[in-house]
Motif scaffolding. Structure first.
Motif: not given
Length: 304
Positions: A62-75, A172-174, A214-222
């Motif tokens: 808790p208290g951290q930020v995780t960014v998750i990325t990857g190509v489209p349709n990678s899961g 709230l935790k996530g 804990h905040v998770w953010i999905i960010a798509h690549p350009t």
């Protein structure tokens, strides 16, 4: 309104104080009590994910930020949903999803229940759970899984953080933000995209720390790059628009990658871990069951 005034208004809207006054430093001796507590307990990792093979590399604090990325349709979304659901089920976390790409939320809820029971049940002719199972899970998870619909046609991420205020009082935790690109980004005149993203991620990180969420953010690549054989390369933070800020601001960065000739293998590349007690850089391959959206540790004798 100046950029400084805009920053101040945005921070106040989500319950953050103005930037710290650098003229009021904190002496080391004022921190002695807290440091002695850490001497007794050690620097603590986060909660462990479901997959044993991933635990040495990434834990969720808790208290951290995780960014998750990857190509489209990678899961990316499927993996994050499984991870966040595990935190809700195993550690009794309250997790809120804001996933405009995956509405209506009944569909997302159905997919989460398939991950919960690890069975395929919402495809015609494949009913593996009963109505009683569905109702039981909904009741069990009613105080742990919430879904936030955008309040306006073009919501901003500051609007989303403000909407989380009632849930903070309930524990709230996530928070799942999926994806970053579905939100409106009102970049002020005279501000570059990189500077704007740095400012925005800084506010999200400050909010996460203040409220121990804990905040998770999905960010798509350009930028999606391929090798000489036409295979997609692993996405890196610098492949996301406004790349410098995406690398510097988050606490953790994961890149989800799937070779399309091995659709049942998903590799999680841990590209940044800011604090050593949370994990370390590396990569882990999981077996992916596309029918149920679940992931499993690879058997030791199969390698990767």
């Amino acid at each position: 309104m100046s950029l400084k005034d805009l920053h101040l208004v945005s921070r106040q809207a989500v319950g953050l104080q103005p930037d710290l006054d650098v003229s009021a430093p904190i002496s080391l001796d004022a921190l002695a009590g807290d440091i002695l507590d850490l001497y007794e307990t050690g620097l603590q990792p986060g909660v462990r994910p479901e997959w044993i093979s991933l635990c040495p590399f990434y834990t969720v604090k808790p208290g951290q930020v995780t960014v998750i990325t990857g190509v489209p349709n990678s899961g990316k979304s499927i993996f994050l949903n499984a991870l966040a659901l595990h935190c809700a089920v195993t550690y009794d976390w309250m997790v809120a999803w804001c996933s405009p790409e995956h509405m209506p939320y009944a569909d997302l809820g159905a997919r989460l229940l398939e991950q919960y029971y690890k069975v395929l049940s919402f495809t015609s002719g494949q009913m593996k759970m009963t109505r009683a199972d569905i109702l039981k899970a909904c009741i069990t998870l009613k105080s742990r899984c919430y879904f936030l619909e955008p309040r306006e046609e073009n919501p901003t991420l500051h609007d989303l953080l403000e909407r989380c205020t009632p849930l903070l009082d309930q524990g709230l935790k996530g928070l799942v933000i999926d994806p970053y690109g579905e939100f409106e980004h009102r970049i002020p005149d005279g501000m570059t995209e990189t500077k704007y993203i740095s400012w925005l991620l800084g506010d999200i990180r400050a909010w996460a720390r203040k409220h121990a969420v804990h905040v998770w953010i999905i960010a798509h690549p350009t930028k999606i790059q391929k090798d000489d054989f036409g295979n997609y390369l692993v996405v890196k933070p610098y492949d996301i628009s406004g790349s410098a800020a995406w690398f510097s601001k988050p606490d953790n960065i994961l890149s989800v990658h799937r070779a399309f000739d091995q659709p049942d293998h998903t590799t999680i590349h841990i590209q940044k871990i800011k604090y050593r007690e949370i994990g370390q850089k590396g990569s882990v391959t999981l077996r992916h069951d596309s029918r149920t959206g679940t992931f499993h540790d690879m058997p030791p004798d199969t390698g990767t």
